[in-house]
Scaffold this motif. Sequence first.
Motif, short mmCIF file in Angstrom:
data_model
loop_
_atom_site.label_atom_id
_atom_site.label_comp_id
_atom_site.label_asym_id
_atom_site.label_seq_id
_atom_site.Cartn_x
_atom_site.Cartn_y
_atom_site.Cartn_z
N THR A 221 0.52 -1.08 0.12
CA THR A 221 0.26 0.23 0.45
C THR A 221 0.68 0.89 0.04
O THR A 221 0.30 2.73 -1.12
N GLY A 222 1.87 1.34 0.46
CA GLY A 222 3.06 2.31 1.07
C GLY A 222 3.97 2.58 -0.50
O GLY A 222 3.79 4.20 -0.57
N VAL A 223 3.76 1.62 -1.42
CA VAL A 223 4.56 1.35 -2.69
C VAL A 223 3.49 1.82 -3.82
O VAL A 223 4.04 3.05 -4.35
N PHE B 260 1.03 4.64 -2.97
CA PHE B 260 0.73 5.58 -2.26
C PHE B 260 2.31 6.69 -3.01
O PHE B 260 2.57 7.78 -3.93
N TRP B 261 3.62 5.81 -2.66
CA TRP B 261 4.55 6.59 -3.87
C TRP B 261 4.62 6.22 -4.63
O TRP B 261 5.25 7.87 -5.23
N GLN B 262 4.47 5.72 -5.34
CA GLN B 262 4.35 5.45 -6.45
C GLN B 262 3.02 6.45 -7.70
O GLN B 262 2.96 7.23 -9.23
N GLY B 263 2.35 6.83 -6.38
CA GLY B 263 1.22 7.24 -7.31
C GLY B 263 0.14 7.14 -8.11
O GLY B 263 -0.68 6.97 -8.97
N LYS C 69 1.79 -0.49 -13.32
CA LYS C 69 3.21 0.74 -12.72
C LYS C 69 4.59 0.53 -13.62
O LYS C 69 5.20 1.40 -14.54
#
Length: 586
Positions: free
Chosen positions: A26-28, A30-33, A443
């Motif tokens: 989940t963090g990845v 958000f980090w990658q949009g 992505k």
Amino acid sequence: MASPRSNTPKPGRAIIALLITMVALTGVMFWQGTLAPKLALDLAGGTTVTLTAVTESGRTAPPAQMTQALEIMRDRVNGLGVSEAEVTKQGANVIVIQVPGREGQQRIVKLIGTTAQLQFRQVFAVQAAGTQPTAPPATPTPTPTSAPTGKSPSPSGSPGVSPSSTPRGRALSDALVAPTPNPSPTPSKPADSKSPSPATSPPAQQPVPPPTSDLSGIDDPAVVQQFQQLTCAGPNKQAPGADDPRKKWVAACDQDGTAKYILGPVRVEGRQVSSADPVPPDPTQGRASWSVSLNFRAQGAKEFGAVTTDASNAQAGTPQRQVAIVLDGTVVSAPSIDRGAILGGQASIDGPPESFTQQYATDLASVLKYGALPLKFEQSSIETVSPTLGKDQLNAGLLAGAIGLGLVVLYSMLYYRGLGLVSVLSLLVAGVLAYQSVALLGKFIDFRLSLAGIAGLIVAIGITADSFVVYFERLRDEVREGRSLRSAVERGWERARRTILVADAVSFLAAAVLYLVSIGGVKGFAFTLGLTTLIDVVVVFLFTKPMISWLARFGFFGKGHPMSGLDPRRLGGKTKVTARPVTKEA
């Protein structure tokens, strides 16, 4: 001696590890949009381009060449990642390319349809573009330069052929070099790869003309006339036949329209390139921009060594020192071979940093890697595809999936009672992991979710439910045999584990085979089916089984409450019989 507790299952560790993984994913996101999956053509719309094969005779293209062109285009699509782009043949002369999404469409269409006819020709004359002499060309006076390699030599000032300088003072450096510790970058710009080439057979072995910078020594008056009239601008941007490998002499422009050349016969064809790879800049090695590394086959290495030998032996300061790299009839660069022949079967194509970007180097390497198209294609039409119909089908598919999922949950709760809660939570975890995987794959490998892919995700509900059923039934069998729940959990898992792995392996193998032999939407279905099969293994091993082990510690399940789904009496299990005392009659 090991402690009796050393073999005690620790279900909490597996569950915590899985939750940490989900939080990290989940963090990845958000980090990658990347909070939502990319959608394919049928869901997000896109562009449909129709390419029509053009032959010199004007007749129908040979079926073998159409098949070869179709395979090369598909290879180029696959080289871009799992993007759900489709390349299909319609009729005898038409190939249709469907590209999903709104970003990068023109790039993908251009990359797929580029003919990529690569040729290496020796240069015999060079002149500033736009110059059209009215009088017959006179023999130019070579102007040797003492400028070091990679520096801009001064133009000769003559309006005719300039053998040692380039238009606008651009330098000609060793853009085409053997791999050395200190290669020099070239400032020539990359080709736009717009001009396709006709179907050709291997060029006939033409006699190599003697090195000369005199136009009068070129024995093809038509090419000389083309060269004189060529302006490298507008409709006169490319001379007819510049991409024909069978021609002994050709007139051609460079990619930015500042120089025009007369080139000798093809000395090396692109089909002799065995591999092409983009190489990032490395200032320590003298590379200021991206480049494309080429490796030649055995025959190509000999041919390449021969042309660089001829160029290096030519008189210093003359155009014959240059070897032109021609892509689809346009001169990518014409480096001077000043360091001797290149005999190792390796070379590189370089360019200035402002134009030879990572994307250009990657695209150029891709089209060269899979070979040139055997036919010339013209763009017949380009249309924008609306996703309206796909969204209606998506809504119907999601509704069907929701109904199916609801029935599975209802059945689990009615049949397995308390155990049904574990199956519901496992399906929820599998769904979250599938969503995260699809979003992140969009992505990183440009995976796009189509209707067929969504069908694969829905089918995965049944695969995951099958794993639960196998384990739960094994567990209930152990309870029927009279074992305690804690013992039944481990015993049942040992018996169910192999069955689950075998079933998932068969499912994954079927998905892999289907992916390899299919095209289009079916490939998307196979991809999501294989992905969710792997997710099922992760969920069963790291969540379902540890969760059952954890719940067995509670009295509600451990003592076989009627609503737990593990009540021995409801399952028809064995019960312990207590013997009554025998009394004697008086």
